[in-house]
Design a protein around this motif. Structure first.
Motif, mmCIF file in Angstrom:
data_model
loop_
_atom_site.group_PDB
_atom_site.id
_atom_site.type_symbol
_atom_site.label_atom_id
_atom_site.label_comp_id
_atom_site.label_asym_id
_atom_site.label_seq_id
_atom_site.Cartn_x
_atom_site.Cartn_y
_atom_site.Cartn_z
ATOM 1 N N GLY A 226 -10.979 -2.914 -22.548
ATOM 2 C CA GLY A 226 -9.983 -2.239 -23.367
ATOM 3 C C GLY A 226 -10.199 -2.497 -24.851
ATOM 4 N N PRO A 227 -9.316 -1.963 -25.695
ATOM 5 C CA PRO A 227 -9.457 -2.109 -27.147
ATOM 6 C C PRO A 227 -9.003 -3.477 -27.643
ATOM 7 N N THR A 228 -9.421 -3.808 -28.849
ATOM 8 C CA THR A 228 -8.944 -5.031 -29.499
ATOM 9 C C THR A 228 -7.519 -4.828 -29.991
ATOM 10 N N GLY A 229 -6.836 -5.940 -30.243
ATOM 11 C CA GLY A 229 -5.522 -5.889 -30.884
ATOM 12 C C GLY A 229 -4.351 -5.726 -29.959
ATOM 13 N N PRO A 275 5.014 -0.514 -32.034
ATOM 14 C CA PRO A 275 4.054 -1.230 -31.181
ATOM 15 C C PRO A 275 2.645 -0.675 -31.288
ATOM 16 N N ILE A 276 1.730 -1.318 -30.591
ATOM 17 C CA ILE A 276 0.314 -0.927 -30.603
ATOM 18 C C ILE A 276 0.137 0.154 -29.539
ATOM 19 N N ILE A 277 0.550 1.351 -29.871
ATOM 20 C CA ILE A 277 0.645 2.428 -28.876
ATOM 21 C C ILE A 277 -0.728 2.858 -28.379
ATOM 22 N N ALA A 278 -1.631 3.150 -29.302
ATOM 23 C CA ALA A 278 -2.970 3.569 -28.893
ATOM 24 C C ALA A 278 -3.674 2.456 -28.120
ATOM 25 N N GLY A 279 -3.410 1.214 -28.498
ATOM 26 C CA GLY A 279 -3.978 0.089 -27.771
ATOM 27 C C GLY A 279 -3.494 0.035 -26.342
#
Length: 407
Positions: A226-229, A275-279
């Motif tokens: 998955g992505p960082t962050g 929040p980190i929606i795309a994450g």
């Protein structure tokens, strides 16, 4: 693991310093499959909006995607409810949340916090600092000569004064899996809670937090395709209900008055701000990808590769492998004679091979090993025996290069 899986990782299809890339640093961060990259791209191109607030279509789509990812995380690790899944910036933030919110209410002067010397700094420093703030005693489950910990040593270390036990499920240096389920039973018998650092376990094996009977479990998306962050904290609902938020602002409030405020219900009271929606979208896509392959299949592939890596690396004269023989995860930590690990990594990079060198955010463990740093090759579902053969051949050339340079 077939070649079609490797082909789903675009970054691996490149040359580095004139050589085909061999990526052996997945314990630091994994590479991302095309479907994760495309899921994030599709979110920004079609659904980008803030969540939980708007009544328009984009807001509804974004909220569905964000909360849908929470449902996937809950299912993936066996949580009873999405209310037990708090999105964070990663494992470090999740562990710090427990230490900052749960810790002060649970630990006081004279109490004990139990950890190990092999913890990643993110599961070491928060408890060290909590002990300093509260006057609690920090205790360590001793390490065996091969770097393992035993249930018997845990039993001897955890007492009725222990309030928190914090331990990694899998060591990011020693390549061992700890007996978390058994240690959880010991902790609970003494009235303590157990906090599990799942950064290195979640990407590589089937995890069931209910079977482990852990109270808190932290994970990071970037280590599992998955992505960082972004990451997540699992917490028992009864414990999370009693905990106070540590970040305040929008999203996490119920009602704000001039002199007092109240918080939203779980899990949103811990998710202040946008929040980190795309994450979360990327994390959800990563879980879909891993589940399509199967965690048991991924684990079998890594264990087979790790055994091969251990065998081949043992053929390199003067190379020291740290940790017990018989890898339990796809990770081998080593040093090449007197050559500094940074020099080893630099020469390997010149041949297109990416490994990690340094203290791996485990300085207490490095001191226990009586070294300042080590080299580490970490494997994942996209690695092959050919990658390991390239590593071994390059290590032999590295050794010859430094022998000639010194001579």
């Amino acid at each position: 693991m077939n070649a079609s899986i490797r082909e789903q990782f675009p970054i691996l299809n490149q040359n580095v310093n004139g050589h085909p890339l061999v990526y052996l640093d997945s314990a630091a961060t994994s590479q991302k499959p095309r479907q994760v990259i495309e899921a994030i791209k599709a979110y920004y191109e079609h659904d980008n909006s803030n969540v939980h607030r708007g009544v328009h279509t984009l807001g509804s789509r974004a909220t569905d995607a964000y909360e849908g990812a929470r449902e996937k995380v809950a299912r993936f690790i066996g949580a009873k409810s999405t209310k037990e899944i708090v999105f964070t910036r990663g494992t470090t933030t999740a562990l710090n949340l427990v230490a900052s919110s749960y810790g002060p209410s649970a630990v006081g002067e004279g109490d004990e916090i139990v950890v190990t010397q092999m913890e990643h700094h993110s599961n070491f420093i928060p408890w060290q600092q909590l002990a300093k703030r509260t006057g609690a005693t920090l205790k360590f489950i001793p390490l065996q000569k091969d770097g393992r910990i035993t249930v018997e040593d845990a039993e001897a270390t955890i007492t009725d004064r222990t309030k928190i036990v914090a331990i990694a499920y899998v060591s990011n240096v020693m390549g061992v899996t700890h007996p978390v389920k058994e240690i959880a039973a010991i902790a609970h018998r003494h009235g303590a809670v157990i906090v599990v650092d799942g950064a290195q376990s979640t990407p590589h094996m089937k995890v069931d937090v209910q079977d482990l009977d852990c109270d808190f479990y932290a994970l990071s998306a970037h280590k599992m395709c998955g992505p960082t962050g972004i990451g997540a904290l699992y917490g028992r609902r009864a414990l999370l209900e009693k905990m106070e938020p540590v970040e305040f602002g929008g999203e996490m409030i119920d009602d704000v008055g001039l002199y007092d405020s109240t918080w939203k219900e779980l899990p949103w009271k811990f998710e202040g701000g946008t929040p980190i929606i795309a994450g979360a979208v990327g994390l959800g896509a990563a879980i879909d990808f891993l589940e399509e392959i199967g965690m048991d299949e991924i684990h079998r592939h890594e264990i087979k590769l790790a055994a091969y890596a251990e065998q081949r690396l043992s053929e390199v004269e003067g190379l020291t492998i740290f940790g017990p023989r018989g890898r339990e995860v796809g990770l081998v930590t080593f040093n090449l004679g007197d050559v500094h690990p940074h020099d080893v990594a630099t020469v390997l990079d010149s041949e297109g091979i990416a490994i990690r060198a340094g203290h791996h955010c485990c300085q207490p463990l490095m001191r226990w090993l009586e070294v300042s740093s080590t080299a580490r090759a970490s494997l994942y579902l996209y690695n092959t025996e050919e990658d390991i053969d390239r590593l071994v051949s390059a290590l032999i050339r590295t050794k010859e290069y430094f022998a000639d340079a010194i001579g």
